[in-house]
Design an enzyme around this catalytic site. Structure first.
Site, PDB file in Angstrom:
ATOM      1  N   HIS A   1     -19.175  -6.764 -31.594  1.00 38.90           N
ATOM      2  CA  HIS A   1     -19.551  -8.168 -31.729  1.00 38.90           C
ATOM      3  C   HIS A   1     -18.369  -8.920 -32.342  1.00 38.90           C
ATOM      4  CE1 HIS A   1     -21.968 -11.731 -32.460  1.00 38.90           C
ATOM      5  NE2 HIS A   1     -21.466 -11.765 -33.692  1.00 38.90           N
TER       6      HIS A   1
ATOM      7  N   GLY B   1      -9.585 -10.258   8.020  1.00 34.90           N
ATOM      8  CA  GLY B   1      -9.974  -8.854   7.987  1.00 34.90           C
ATOM      9  C   GLY B   1      -8.840  -7.913   8.314  1.00 34.90           C
TER      10      GLY B   1
ATOM     11  N   ASP C   1      -7.809   4.028   4.429  1.00 31.80           N
ATOM     12  CA  ASP C   1      -8.297   2.946   5.276  1.00 31.80           C
ATOM     13  C   ASP C   1      -8.552   3.346   6.721  1.00 31.80           C
ATOM     14  OD1 ASP C   1      -8.036   1.396   3.050  1.00 31.80           O
ATOM     15  OD2 ASP C   1      -6.641  -0.051   3.916  1.00 31.80           O
TER      16      ASP C   1
ATOM     17  N   GLY D   1     -13.131 -13.795   3.070  1.00 26.64           N
ATOM     18  CA  GLY D   1     -13.260 -12.517   2.377  1.00 26.64           C
ATOM     19  C   GLY D   1     -12.424 -12.461   1.122  1.00 26.64           C
TER      20      GLY D   1
ATOM     21  N   GLY E   1       6.099   2.443   8.785  1.00 26.99           N
ATOM     22  CA  GLY E   1       6.123   1.243   7.959  1.00 26.99           C
ATOM     23  C   GLY E   1       7.005   1.424   6.742  1.00 26.99           C
ATOM     24  N   THR E   2       6.740   0.634   5.709  1.00 30.28           N
ATOM     25  CA  THR E   2       7.501   0.729   4.476  1.00 30.28           C
ATOM     26  C   THR E   2       6.954   1.862   3.633  1.00 30.28           C
ATOM     27  OG1 THR E   2       7.813  -1.661   4.532  1.00 30.28           O
ATOM     28  CG2 THR E   2       8.329  -0.542   2.461  1.00 30.28           C
TER      29      THR E   2
ATOM     30  N   GLY F   1       5.479   4.165   0.959  1.00 35.05           N
ATOM     31  CA  GLY F   1       4.609   3.858  -0.174  1.00 35.05           C
ATOM     32  C   GLY F   1       3.283   3.258   0.235  1.00 35.05           C
ATOM     33  N   GLY F   2       3.185   2.757   1.470  1.00 36.87           N
ATOM     34  CA  GLY F   2       1.911   2.298   1.982  1.00 36.87           C
ATOM     35  C   GLY F   2       1.529   0.881   1.597  1.00 36.87           C
TER      36      GLY F   2
END
Length: 485
Positions: free
Chosen positions: A454, A269, A315, A176, A33-34, A36-37
């Site tokens: 406060h 999902g 993941d 979600g 993939g690209t 860096g995730g």
């Protein structure tokens, strides 16, 4: 077959494992993939870079009740998009180029599969192996198998942020956190948004009171439809829309809902990439939910026992799907790879999360239902306090009628079991509660053992703590005094 000292599959949190302690090792980083995730390129960071200006725009709608007339006059989507990805793409490319310059690191920009234990085959056909392998290849969006799912008008979170124009109509499929965040982004920036969910409840993993408050507020900002199942997406000719999205009532298949859209965002999902990695061919255990099975030390399992030399994080093995969890697991693996005689476990006890929608949501620990069940199992009682933002001085300043802080504690000890917030800056307000839970600070000591500014908004947390029915002199506090936890 080429042999390395270490192979890391995935360039997200797995990439952060390599530090000066690994300089003497011959390492392969493999990612199709690209670089860096997910978090950097299509997840946490770019979504929040959209959510922030969307929140600024949303605040203009609330200003009138404070005596300020404000409006959004212009949303320059392309400028916003290019600002975001001009920065992110440069970081991704820079990270890739840096790794390529290191003489001991070989980068494979292609997908890879296990062919047998600790042996991988790249998409180009090369086989590579190592005595130590880290599996950190993440997850991907789920795409329902319905007609029209591959139309160009249909997007996931991986692609929707790079579209050329702000769409007039957006249909968000899913209830979600991803659906909630993008519904906020598009509706606040001017799109007509309809969010459709299969069940009657949004954010099903959150405390029901928080989910109910969010649904109430969300329905005032965009259209909500619940109890519908996606069945088809059709390309549509004409000025009205680019696609027509069809849903059916799962209880009555004859009952349908058809919605026009220029963009359809499928946010139903994410699934771990164990299947595309062919983890079972590598002799690794895959759970029923598709996650790679690991132990507390992040060792991948094979027939229930640690697989020799294989570790996993993020993941692909974690149910949390959170960058801060993946980073913590990466630190665990970073240590354990080089210190097999001194293994450390990842602490997953108090994992916080936030949803950057409108209103913002944050949570850590048990929901009320979970805490009540826990109390029955442990023969104890819980106490719950719900504190509205609007009951504090800063809540008055905001004229807030939305936010709340809900705390759950063990009644006899004051031990915090769960914290749930919905409202302005919830992701910030929850952090002292995460700290209290992590370090064993009871509710009363937390409330009275420090100053609370406060009239800052953080007083909502202070007041919630004080509202819990807990002892002023907790057994937890006494344990701390004698040096125990």
């Amino acid at each position: 077959m080429r042999t390395f000292d270490l192979i890391i599959i995935g360039s997200g949190s797995g990439n952060s494992i390599l530090n000066e302690d690994y300089e003497g090792l011959d390492v392969a980083i493999v990612d199709g993939g690209t670089f860096g995730g997910t978090c950097l390129n299509v997840g946490c960071i770019p979504t929040k870079m959209y959510a922030y200006p969307a929140t600024l725009a949303r605040h203009t709608a609330d200003a009138d009740r404070l005596g300020v007339r404000a409006e959004v006059q212009d949303v320059r989507w392309r400028e916003m998009r290019d600002r975001i990805f001009g920065r992110i793409d440069a970081i991704s490319q820079g990270g890739l180029e840096y790794r390529r310059t290191l003489p001991q690191v070989t980068v494979y920009q292609e997908h890879v599969r296990f062919v047998r234990p600790r042996v991988l085959r790249t998409a180009s056909g090369e086989e590579i192996t190592a005595p130590r392998i880290v599996v950190a290849s993440g997850s991907r969006p789920v795409r329902p198998n319905v007609p029209g799912i591959d139309l160009p008008q249909v997007h996931t979170s991986d692609t929707v942020m790079r579209i050329d124009e702000l769409p007039r109509r957006v249909v968000v499929v899913g209830g979600g956190y991803i659906g909630a965040e993008f519904a906020h982004v598009f509706s606040s920036l001017g799109s007509r948004v309809t969010q459709v969910n299969r069940s009657q409840r949004l954010l099903r993993y959150h405390d029901p009171e928080i989910a109910e408050r969010f649904a109430r507020e969300a329905s005032r900002q965009w259209k909500l439809e619940t109890g519908w199942t996606l069945t088809a997406i059709e390309e549509w000719a004409g000025d009205e829309c680019a696609a027509m999205v069809t849903f059916r009532d799962p209880e009555d298949p004859e009952l349908t809902l058809r919605l026009p859209a220029d963009v359809v965002l499928v946010a139903t999902g994410r699934q771990p990439n164990t299947d595309v990695l062919d983890a079972r061919a590598g002799g690794l255990d895959v759970r029923e939910d598709g996650l790679l099975a690991v132990d507390e030390y992040q060792r991948a399992l094979s027939d229930g026992a640690p697989a020799e030399g294989v570790w996993a994080l993020g993941d692909i093995s974690s149910p949390y799907q959170l960058k801060h969890v993946a980073n913590a697991e990466a630190r665990t693996v970073q240590h354990n790879l080089l210190n097999p005689g001194d293994l450390r476990a990842t602490d997953h006890r108090f994992v916080p999360s936030a949803v950057f929608t409108s209103p913002q949501i944050a949570s850590v620990g048990m929901t009320q239902d979970e805490a009540e069940q826990w109390a029955v199992e442990h023969g104890t009682e819980i106490t719950v306090k719900v504190q509205d933002y609007g009951a504090t001085a800063y809540g008055w300043a905001m004229e807030d009628h939305t936010g709340l802080c809900k705390l759950i504690a063990e009644k006899g000890t004051g031990r915090l079991l769960g914290a749930h917030l919905v409202g302005e800056e919830a992701s910030l307000l929850i952090q002292p509660l995460v700290q209290a839970m992590s370090f064993g600070l009871d509710a009363h000591t937390m409330a009275r053992g420090q100053y609370w500014i406060h009239p800052a908004l953080s007083e909502v947390v202070e007041n919630a703590l004080l509202g819990l029915e807990v002892p002023e002199h907790s057994p937890l506090a006494r344990q701390e005094l004698v040096g125990g936890r």
